[in-house]
Design a protein around this motif. Structure first.
Motif, short mmCIF file in Angstrom:
data_model
loop_
_atom_site.label_atom_id
_atom_site.label_comp_id
_atom_site.label_asym_id
_atom_site.label_seq_id
_atom_site.Cartn_x
_atom_site.Cartn_y
_atom_site.Cartn_z
N SER A 33 0.89 -1.14 -0.02
CA SER A 33 0.02 -0.06 -0.06
C SER A 33 0.92 1.11 0.08
O SER A 33 1.79 1.10 0.79
CB SER A 33 -0.89 -0.05 1.27
N THR A 38 -7.09 3.67 0.27
CA THR A 38 -7.24 2.33 -0.01
C THR A 38 -8.73 2.08 0.55
O THR A 38 -9.06 2.36 1.53
CB THR A 38 -6.20 1.49 0.42
N THR A 55 -6.88 -6.60 -7.25
CA THR A 55 -6.32 -5.09 -6.87
C THR A 55 -6.48 -4.11 -8.15
O THR A 55 -6.36 -4.47 -9.17
CB THR A 55 -4.78 -5.09 -6.52
N TRP A 57 -5.78 -0.17 -8.87
CA TRP A 57 -4.91 0.94 -8.89
C TRP A 57 -5.43 2.20 -9.70
O TRP A 57 -5.63 2.00 -10.97
CB TRP A 57 -3.46 0.99 -8.91
N GLU A 88 -7.13 1.20 -4.78
CA GLU A 88 -6.19 2.42 -4.34
C GLU A 88 -6.28 3.45 -5.12
O GLU A 88 -6.10 3.26 -6.33
CB GLU A 88 -4.95 1.78 -3.85
#
Length: 467
Positions: A33, A38, A55, A57, A88
């Motif tokens: 991280s 997040t 995940t 981003w 995130e």
């Protein structure tokens, strides 16, 4: 003895289950991280499908994107209870470097928000998605939009929207000068027509300051890239990797800029202007036009006007007008456009095909009909038919600017970077940063002539590009 053996077997079995469960919970962690915000959505639903973590981003694409993205993720999780989606939100300033570090370390996120880039493809970790595209998805995208997320014909991403770079105008100042901005939105304008308009838009204000026709920043290459595209040169190189900015077309473009500076239509301190200062001048009514401008300025300025009414911001309210970049009298108009959306990656420790399929499911969910909120907020043409239907009648931009954006889209020219290999793209970036940028600042400052700059482009272009 048999009882002891049975006990040992039972103990070993339990240990294996613990290890498998622990490994599964760390799948797809996409790197450690960082400084961005997040959030993680988890469902403990059906155990029939293998659990997996994807995940993502991304960036604050527009003001409320983080909250809107959470809704999309939560809806996806309800439909796929075996999957965990961890997002995130990166900062525009630090995010690209954070991603590059993760990619170089072999541990990028599963999905990353960005325009397609040949450097990512050459890393060996970016995943082509052609095999995951269904006929339904392909047919939902408007013609020519999927191609904006391809590198040399290979599909590497799903476009979320088509970005546009143009010029922006202050409606009041344009109308006071007698400029028919509605005609320009529909038909475009030539360099000669712009010069005639610029003479009317440049004047002394009652306080002794100057109202300029046009202001740009001197720290980036946006201005020269927009003008060369409208003079028969889509970029510094052509699709074969041959240098284009080495003939009379680039000379004419720089001479056009020099004339604007000498005539006083642009600030004499342009070379030192940062993008923020350029925007401040536009808000203060010190310039009638700004370059570059994106359609999202329409929504941003509407929000600013509301803040002025509420007493939160001081200043004059502005009616924003989206305008195309003027083109050379002997060249066609071409809009600077491309696509940004989600790209898919694997890690050095590849998690396999099933994980990749799950990542694509998330990718499609974040790019589907409801994701059209991005184009709607940014006042950009939708890339998918389902998005246009989802937001029909809910448009946030002013009708005239929405239509102007659509007209500009009809003159789009495919970005050259999508046709170049990684090595050639790198050479073009090097040429622009090391040769073009300092020369453009010298041109703005009046320190070098267009002829001298052309000689520099030719000689140094041969050294860097090689052809």
């Amino acid at each position: 003895m048999n009882e002891l053996r049975k006990s040992l077997i039972a103990l070993l079995t339990a240990l294996v289950l613990v290890i498998v469960t622990a490994c599964g919970s760390n799948a797809g962690n996409g790197g450690e991280s960082g400084s961005g915000s997040t959030s993680e959505s988890t469902n403990t639903g059906s155990a029939e499908a293998a659990k997996d973590t994807i995940t993502v981003w991304t960036y604050p694409v527009y003001e409320t994107y983080e909250a809107d993205l959470k809704v999309l993720v939560d809806d996806f999780m309800k439909e796929h209870p075996n999957l965990t989606v961890k997002t995130e939100m990166l900062s525009w300033a630090e995010g690209p470097q954070k991603f590059d570090v993760a990619l170089n370390a072999g541990n990028p996120p599963d999905l990353y928000f960005h325009a397609v880039d040949g450097a990512y493809a050459s890393s060996g970790l970016e995943l082509p998605i052609d095999s995951y595209l269904t006929p339904e998805i392909k047919n939902d995208y408007y013609p020519g939009t999927l191609e904006l997320a391809q590198v040399q014909g290979v599909q590497y991403g799903l476009p979320l929207y088509q970005f546009q770079w143009g010029w922006g105008g202050n409606k009041r100042l344009l109308e006071e000068a007698g400029i028919d901005w509605q005609k320009i939105q529909k038909e475009g304008w030539t360099w000669s027509e712009f010069k005639a308009a610029a003479a009317k838009l440049t004047k002394k204000l009652p306080d002794g300051s100057t109202q300029y026709a046009l202001t740009t920043d001197g720290t980036s290459l946006d201005f020269i890239e927009l003008l060369t595209r409208n003079n028969g040169m889509p970029d510094a190189l052509d699709e074969n990797g041959k240098l284009q900015w080495n003939d009379n077309r680039i000379l004419d473009t720089m001479t056009f800029i020099q004339d604007l500076m000498k005539s006083g239509y642009m600030p004499k301190e342009t070379a030192a202007l940062a993008p923020k200062k350029r925007t401040e001048m536009f808000y203060a009514g010190q310039t009638a036009l700004i370059s570059k401008a994106i359609p999202y300025y329409d929504v941003m300025i509407q929000n600013r006007n509301k803040d002025i009414d509420a007493g939160k911001v001081q200043g004059e309210k502005i009616d924003f007008v989206l305008l195309p970049v003027p083109h050379n009298d002997n060249a066609p108009a071409k809009a600077m456009m491309g696509a940004e959306g989600y790209l898919m990656f694997k890690q050095k420790k590849d998690q396999g095909e099933e994980h990749a399929k799950n990542a694509f499911l998330v990718m499609e969910a974040l790019s589907g009909a409801k994701a059209g909120m991005a184009s709607n907020q940014l006042v950009l043409p939708f890339v998918r038919d389902s998005q246009a239907k989802e937001f029909a009648g809910k448009e946030l931009g002013q009708p005239a600017n929405i239509e102007a954006s659509k007209v500009m889209a009809t003159t789009m020219q495919m970005p050259i970077t999508l046709k170049l290999d990684n090595d050639t793209s790198a050479k073009m970036k090097q040429f622009k940063e090391q040769v073009v940028k300092p020369n453009m600042q010298a041109l703005f400052a009046g320190e070098k002539t267009p002829d001298a700059i052309l000689q520099d482009f030719v000689s140094k272009g041969k050294l860097i590009v090689g052809k």
